[in-house]
Design an enzyme around this catalytic site. Structure first.
Site, PDB file in Angstrom:
ATOM      1  N   CYS A  79       0.837  -1.202   0.000  1.00  5.45           N
ATOM      2  CA  CYS A  79       0.000   0.000   0.000  1.00  5.45           C
ATOM      3  C   CYS A  79       0.869   1.248   0.000  1.00  5.45           C
ATOM      4  O   CYS A  79       0.840   2.053  -0.939  1.00  5.45           O
ATOM      5  CB  CYS A  79      -0.887  -0.048   1.237  1.00  5.45           C
ATOM      6  SG  CYS A  79      -1.753   1.474   1.567  1.00  5.45           S
ATOM      7  N   GLU A 137      -4.195  -4.177  -4.794  1.00  3.80           N
ATOM      8  CA  GLU A 137      -4.025  -2.789  -5.250  1.00  3.80           C
ATOM      9  C   GLU A 137      -4.589  -2.638  -6.668  1.00  3.80           C
ATOM     10  O   GLU A 137      -5.303  -1.674  -6.972  1.00  3.80           O
ATOM     11  CB  GLU A 137      -2.539  -2.398  -5.225  1.00  3.80           C
ATOM     12  CG  GLU A 137      -1.993  -2.113  -3.849  1.00  3.80           C
ATOM     13  CD  GLU A 137      -2.590  -0.862  -3.215  1.00  3.80           C
ATOM     14  OE1 GLU A 137      -3.044   0.031  -3.955  1.00  3.80           O
ATOM     15  OE2 GLU A 137      -2.618  -0.791  -1.982  1.00  3.80           O
TER      16      GLU A 137
HETATM   17  C1  LIG Z   1      -6.031   1.449  -1.981  1.00  4.73           C
HETATM   18  C2  LIG Z   1      -4.872   2.256  -1.432  1.00  4.73           C
HETATM   19  N1  LIG Z   1      -3.626   1.729  -1.453  1.00  4.73           N
HETATM   20  C3  LIG Z   1      -2.582   2.418  -0.962  1.00  4.73           C
HETATM   21  C4  LIG Z   1      -2.767   3.692  -0.442  1.00  4.73           C
HETATM   22  C5  LIG Z   1      -1.613   4.477   0.137  1.00  4.73           C
HETATM   23  O1  LIG Z   1      -1.794   4.740   1.484  1.00  4.73           O
HETATM   24  C6  LIG Z   1      -4.082   4.221  -0.442  1.00  4.73           C
HETATM   25  N2  LIG Z   1      -4.342   5.469   0.032  1.00  4.73           N
HETATM   26  N3  LIG Z   1      -5.104   3.481  -0.938  1.00  4.73           N
END
Ligand SMILES: Cc1ncc(CO)c(N)n1
Length: 228
Positions: free
Chosen positions: A135, A207
């Site tokens: 993330c 992701e």
């Molecule tokens: C889905 C997603 N992945 C990573 C980040 C990074 O913090 C975020 N804001 N949202």
């Protein structure tokens, strides 16, 4: 080669696919449909609430005060630095903080955050950092790539997103996660490293699923049968 060098080699094709994704290209080129971005920002806000819980679990699982403090700082950075971006966008779109927080969770958001939380709860501190690494790291990686695209940083609507994720402040969050997992990986067996790597690969897949949800403005793959 560090453990995160190994991890990047494993997921590089997946991460490169983020840069080819229409939603991410739309942010970088400034062509993204605003309604898609509003859906994404609302889903991402409730995502970050659940994601923050993983940092709290990491603090609980930490074996020493230094690691406990790193997780607490990452929790603080997410809730008080990164999430301010969403609150500022919400204000621009006339969405109250209360409405933002009450966003109905999509299937992709629910699946991704449930996976991170369950992995963090099922294992030791190595699971907690493995669950959050893709993330923080992938967004900083995307932010820095898009920052090199002509006009991406200056775009009147999406420039703030690129500025946030390529910023020194967010780079520090990502690098803290990278340094922590490299430190934790030092005394792990290959069996353990493979298990941690699998969590990182699956969260990299999640992701991509989140980008798909944003682009498709999707919620759940069934009609709202429960709603009368
Ligand atoms: C889905 C997603 N992945 C990573 C980040 C990074 O913090 C975020 N804001 N949202």
């Amino acid at each position: 080669m560090t453990f995160t060098d190994r991890l990047f080699k494993t997921v590089e094709p997946v991460w490169n696919s983020y840069l080819d994704h229409p939603f991410v290209k739309g942010i970088g080129e400034g062509t993204l449909d605003k309604e898609k971005f509003i859906h994404y920002m609302k889903q991402d806000y409730v995502y970050l609430i659940e994601y923050s819980r993983v940092f709290a679990i990491g603090s609980t699982k930490a074996n020493d005060l230094k690691t406990m403090t790193i997780f607490a700082n990452l929790l603080h950075g997410t809730m008080n630095f990164e999430m301010d971006l969403h609150r500022k966008y919400a204000e621009k779109f006339n969405i109250s903080n209360e409405e933002l927080e009450a966003t109905e969770p999509s299937a992709a958001m629910t699946a991704y955050t449930s996976y991170m939380i369950s992995q963090a709860q099922l294992g030791g501190v190595e699971n907690a950092i493995a669950a959050v690494l893709a993330c923080a790291w992938s967004y900083n990686w995307i932010g820095k790539k898009l920052a090199e695209w002509p006009g991406a940083l200056e775009h009147d609507l999406y420039g703030n997103w690129v500025q946030m994720y390529s910023s020194e402040g967010f780079t520090e969050i990502a690098e803290n996660c990278i340094d922590l997992i490299n430190d934790i990986a030092k005394d792990k067996s290959e069996h353990e490293l493979k298990r941690i790597e699998d969590i990182f690969v699956r969260t990299s897949y999640f992701e991509y699923m989140f980008w798909e949800m944003a682009e498709d403005v999707s919620m759940w793959p069934v009609k709202d049968l429960a709603k009368n």
